[in-house]
Every structure is written in structure tokens, then in C-alpha cells.
Design a protein around this motif. Sequence first.
Motif, PDB file in Angstrom:
ATOM      1  N   LYS A  18      29.994  49.582  36.035  1.00 36.60           N
ATOM      2  CA  LYS A  18      30.289  48.275  35.464  1.00 36.60           C
ATOM      3  C   LYS A  18      31.595  48.310  34.687  1.00 36.60           C
ATOM      4  O   LYS A  18      31.605  48.294  33.457  1.00 36.60           O
ATOM      5  CB  LYS A  18      29.157  47.845  34.515  1.00 36.60           C
ATOM      6  N   THR A  28      34.963  47.183  32.811  1.00 42.83           N
ATOM      7  CA  THR A  28      35.478  45.960  32.195  1.00 42.83           C
ATOM      8  C   THR A  28      36.666  45.500  33.029  1.00 42.83           C
ATOM      9  O   THR A  28      37.205  46.254  33.843  1.00 42.83           O
ATOM     10  CB  THR A  28      35.980  46.227  30.766  1.00 42.83           C
ATOM     11  N   GLU A  29      37.095  44.264  32.804  1.00 42.32           N
ATOM     12  CA  GLU A  29      38.230  43.773  33.583  1.00 42.32           C
ATOM     13  C   GLU A  29      39.471  44.625  33.312  1.00 42.32           C
ATOM     14  O   GLU A  29      40.255  44.920  34.217  1.00 42.32           O
ATOM     15  CB  GLU A  29      38.506  42.299  33.277  1.00 42.32           C
ATOM     16  N   THR A  30      39.648  45.055  32.060  1.00 49.77           N
ATOM     17  CA  THR A  30      40.808  45.897  31.730  1.00 49.77           C
ATOM     18  C   THR A  30      40.737  47.216  32.490  1.00 49.77           C
ATOM     19  O   THR A  30      41.741  47.680  33.049  1.00 49.77           O
ATOM     20  CB  THR A  30      40.834  46.172  30.209  1.00 49.77           C
ATOM     21  N   GLU A  31      39.560  47.836  32.490  1.00 50.04           N
ATOM     22  CA  GLU A  31      39.417  49.110  33.211  1.00 50.04           C
ATOM     23  C   GLU A  31      39.685  48.918  34.694  1.00 50.04           C
ATOM     24  O   GLU A  31      40.356  49.733  35.339  1.00 50.04           O
ATOM     25  CB  GLU A  31      37.992  49.665  33.021  1.00 50.04           C
ATOM     26  N   MET A  56      33.989  41.853  39.885  1.00 56.02           N
ATOM     27  CA  MET A  56      33.155  41.388  38.781  1.00 56.02           C
ATOM     28  C   MET A  56      31.859  40.778  39.324  1.00 56.02           C
ATOM     29  O   MET A  56      30.793  40.956  38.759  1.00 56.02           O
ATOM     30  CB  MET A  56      33.922  40.353  37.947  1.00 56.02           C
ATOM     31  N   GLN A  66      28.718  41.056  36.760  1.00 59.57           N
ATOM     32  CA  GLN A  66      29.267  40.760  35.442  1.00 59.57           C
ATOM     33  C   GLN A  66      29.752  39.334  35.311  1.00 59.57           C
ATOM     34  O   GLN A  66      30.162  38.908  34.253  1.00 59.57           O
ATOM     35  CB  GLN A  66      30.412  41.716  35.127  1.00 59.57           C
TER      36      GLN A  66
END
Lengths: 275, 179
Positions: free
Chosen positions: B127, B129-132, B155, B160
Motif C-alpha cells: 500500500k 502512499t502517492e509520494t512513495e 491507488m 486506497q
Amino acid sequence: MKPAPFDYLRAASAEEALAALAEHGDEARILAGGQSLMPMLNMRLLQPRIIVDVSAIAELGKIDARDGHLAVGASVTQSGLMASSDLATRSPLLAGALPWVGHFQTRNRGTVCGSVAHADPSAEIPLCLVALEGEVVLRSARRRRTVVAETFFIGPLTTLRKPDEMIEAVRFRLPKPGAGHAFREVAMRHGDFAITACAAVVDADRIRLAVGGVGDRPVARNWPILKGDALDDALNAFAWELGGDDDQHATARYRRDLVRRVGRLVIEEARSCQA
Amino acid sequence: MPSLNAQTKHPVTITLNDGTRTGHASPRMLLSDFLRHELGAHGTKVGCEHGVCGACTIRLDGVAARACLTLAVQADGRRVDTVEGLAPDGRMTTLQDAFNRHHALQCGFCTAGILMSLSDYLERVPKPTETELRDMLSGHLCRCTGYAGIVRAVMDVTGQASGNADAKDASGRKEPGHV
Ligand SMILES: Cc1cc2nc3c(=O)[nH]c(=O)nc-3n(C[C@@H](O)[C@H](O)[C@H](O)COP(=O)(O)OP(=O)(O)OC[C@H]3O[C@@H](n4cnc5c(N)ncnc54)[C@H](O)[C@@H]3O)c2cc1C
Ligand code: FES
Ligand code: FES
């Protein structure tokens, strides 16, 4: 964009690789992760007669914390070190810097020692090695010697390594109790080589700042615990000593300014995370 | 092991997406060329040939890597996964399906590489994050999509963001083709 012909040896042991280096001298090239060597071969910037592949040598795949150092063997990848247990405590500086080395996909193959051997002046791993007062363990068929990182790097893509030597391991100093560490870099995009990168180690009575991307190799300075204007003056003097060059990414003046500003930032950050 | 001669073609056997395949390669042959020219597996694309664009990304023993920075002889005896292996029975994976729904591709040249990176990455970081995720995608160049659809697709499959909400534009209209 295809390499010129070469013979290929997949070495099964360090001895086998070193024997090939002894036989072929500077006509041989070590291949580790290939993330710098392969582009150079594809572009025919290099045309070695024989490639000695050390990436599959199991005995060189170790990561060990002993004698005050974190020793990383020649076949350990950047991803492998990032995923190793306790990296955040064994080397907070490396834990902070490794995500900046290229991309997920290149770190999966690129090695820690290969980056040190390649000696790009703006590379993160050589910078950390210098900041942490590390050592390079060089081995040839005849002998083994250990060179202090600060003297190992001579200039862009140039080191003290002899053609018959392999970097067997690099040794990063383990953190002193109570020391704080910080790393930052400025690049055009994440994953690009740094325009300027700074690594700071601060303990009870010393500030150590290492800078990459400005001089022709990573360079470090030690200061007593300076603050305020005294620290700015020291950073300014260091920036002028490094000089820097204009290139397509940035001017020398911009690079010197990054040394002053990012240098100050990492020193403050390292201070704030002192235990 | 003796060294392999530059002028000779050597047998190279790999496990390609669950099947054993053998071809011949001189030491300088890149794995990307071996897959395409020697084994006829054209799913893997070739862009820059110096590690930057990500089009050639495959999995070598499970690990996402550039085929253009790997020699075919290095892959001998190892497992290579390519985009062809993602849908063995002709049915797309949920990720491929999400790429379709979220317009994560236009010309498709970058897609095989991105899917292979993601298939390794999402096993390690289920999962992100968008940054990762965007950080991981920095290893791929896509000149068509601006990455927005790719991010939405990932996502969506990682649970998510609601695929529905995300696929609507500002006025609440559903994207064409969205079910
Ligand atoms: C798209 C892309 C982005 C990148 N971005 C960055 C970045 O931001 N920062 C960065 O630092 N690097 C970056 N790199 C380079 C980095 O990924 C390489 O991994 C690293 O520079 C070299 O390590 P390697 O194991 O791949 O070595 P190789 O490419 O195999 O070898 C590099 C050189 O070192 C020599 N060598 C390798 N291992 C040894 C050894 N054990 N002993 C003696 N000599 C040896 C080789 O002969 C060769 O001359 C990038 C690469 C790519 C393709
Ligand atoms: S073709 Fe391999 S990264 Fe571009
Ligand atoms: S879809 Fe065209 S390059 Fe990505």
C-alpha cells in the motif's frame, strides 16, 4: 548503442576474479551491478577485452557490523543494504541517503562498492563514505590493503585503485553514541545525480560536513561546534575552497550557494537529532 | 568456469515466464535484445539503452531490473519475467485492468516496463502512499499520460481510493469507458 565485443567471465569466487584481473590488467573490467558500466559499454565509452562479473560471488555478499564499522561486500546491492536489518540505527546517514541513489529499479542491481569504484563526484554513497570516515578494502591476487576513503577518491571517475585490484568491501564507521546525522541533496528530479549533496555528522565537540557535486570528488571539513555567524563564515570559506564549475545543470555560483544553505540545513538537522 | 569467447555465440537458457527457453548469445548481447530478437518475446520494449527510460524493465529472479543494462549471458540459468507472463490465460490482471479503466496508457510504449516494476514493487510495498509511488515511477519515462492515470490505477488496485470517485472529473462526470 551496443557494446563492442568482449570475453565474459562469471567469477564464482573472489580468487577467480582476481586471477583474471592479474592476467588481463587494464584490459579487464569488473562488472558488478552494471548500472554505470553497461551504459558506458553501450555508448562505447569503454571497450574492455574481458568483463569479469563479480555480481554472483556469494562470499562477497555480506553486510557485517564489527570493529566499529559496517562492512559491505562487493556484491551487496544498494537495495540489499537498504533492506538490511537495523540500517537506521547502524547507519542513519546511509538510511537517509540511499533512497536518493538513482531509482528503485537501478538500486535493485547497482552495488554499494560499484558506486565507490565508479567515483562519480556527485554520487551519494562515496559522499557518505567520506562523511563517515570510512575505508575501502582493496584486494589483488598478491595482497590486500585498506585505504582511507578521503584519500581513495582522486578526481572524477578516478581513484587509487590499481587495475589488478578489486574493491572487496567498503567500511562505513558506525555511529558514535550521541552523534546526529543528516543528508540532503538538490537535483533536477529525484533520482538524478545531485547538483549538490551534503552530509553532516555532529557529535559532542565536532561538526563534520561532507559535500558532493561541487568539487571533483567528495570533500569533508571538520569544525568545532560553531554557531550563528561563525558557522556561516566557515561554510562560506568552504564553498569558495570547493569552487565548483558551471555546467548544463547549474552555475558554480549556485553550487556554492547550495553549500552555504544546504550545508547549514544539514548541520542544524544533525544537531537536532543528536541523542 | 572458463570465460566465454567474444566471437562465439553461447547457449543461454532461462526460465521465461514459467517456460524454459534456450537461445544463443555472444557475450556482448543485451538481455533486452536476446528476449526480442533471439526468443521473439516482443513485449519488452527498448528505448534509451542506457538505463534511464525504464521501457525495458523486466524481473530477474523476481527483482525489477533494466534488461538493457543486463547481459544475456548473465541471465543464463535464471528466471526472467516479462509482461507476457502477467496474463498467461489471456485474462488481464487486476492491475492491467485498472490501467485500462484509468487511462494509464496511451501509446503503451512505457507500459510493459511500468507493469513489471509495479509487480515487484507492490509485493514489497502493498500500500504505497502517492509520494512513495511517484518516487518509484521516477524510474520510468512516460511521454503520453503525465502519470496521473498510472497513479490513479495503482491507488485503485491497492484499495486506497475508490475507483469511481477518482475516475470522475471535477464536474462529477465519469470518464468515458468507465464502468
Ligand atoms: C537511470 C540511472 C540513474 C542513476 N542515478 C544515480 C544517482 O542518482 N546517484 C548515484 O550515485 N548513482 C546513480 N546511478 C549509478 C548507480 O546506479 C550505479 O549503481 C553505480 O554508480 C555503480 O554501481 P554498479 O554496481 O552498478 O557498478 P558497475 O556499473 O558494474 O561498475 C561501475 C564501475 O565500477 C567498477 N567496479 C564495480 N564494482 C567494482 C569492485 N567491486 N571493485 C572494483 N571495481 C568495481 C566497474 O569496473 C566500473 O568501472 C544511476 C544509474 C542509472 C542507470
Ligand atoms: S531501454 Fe532500458 S532503460 Fe531505456
Ligand atoms: S503511454 Fe506513451 S509513453 Fe507512456
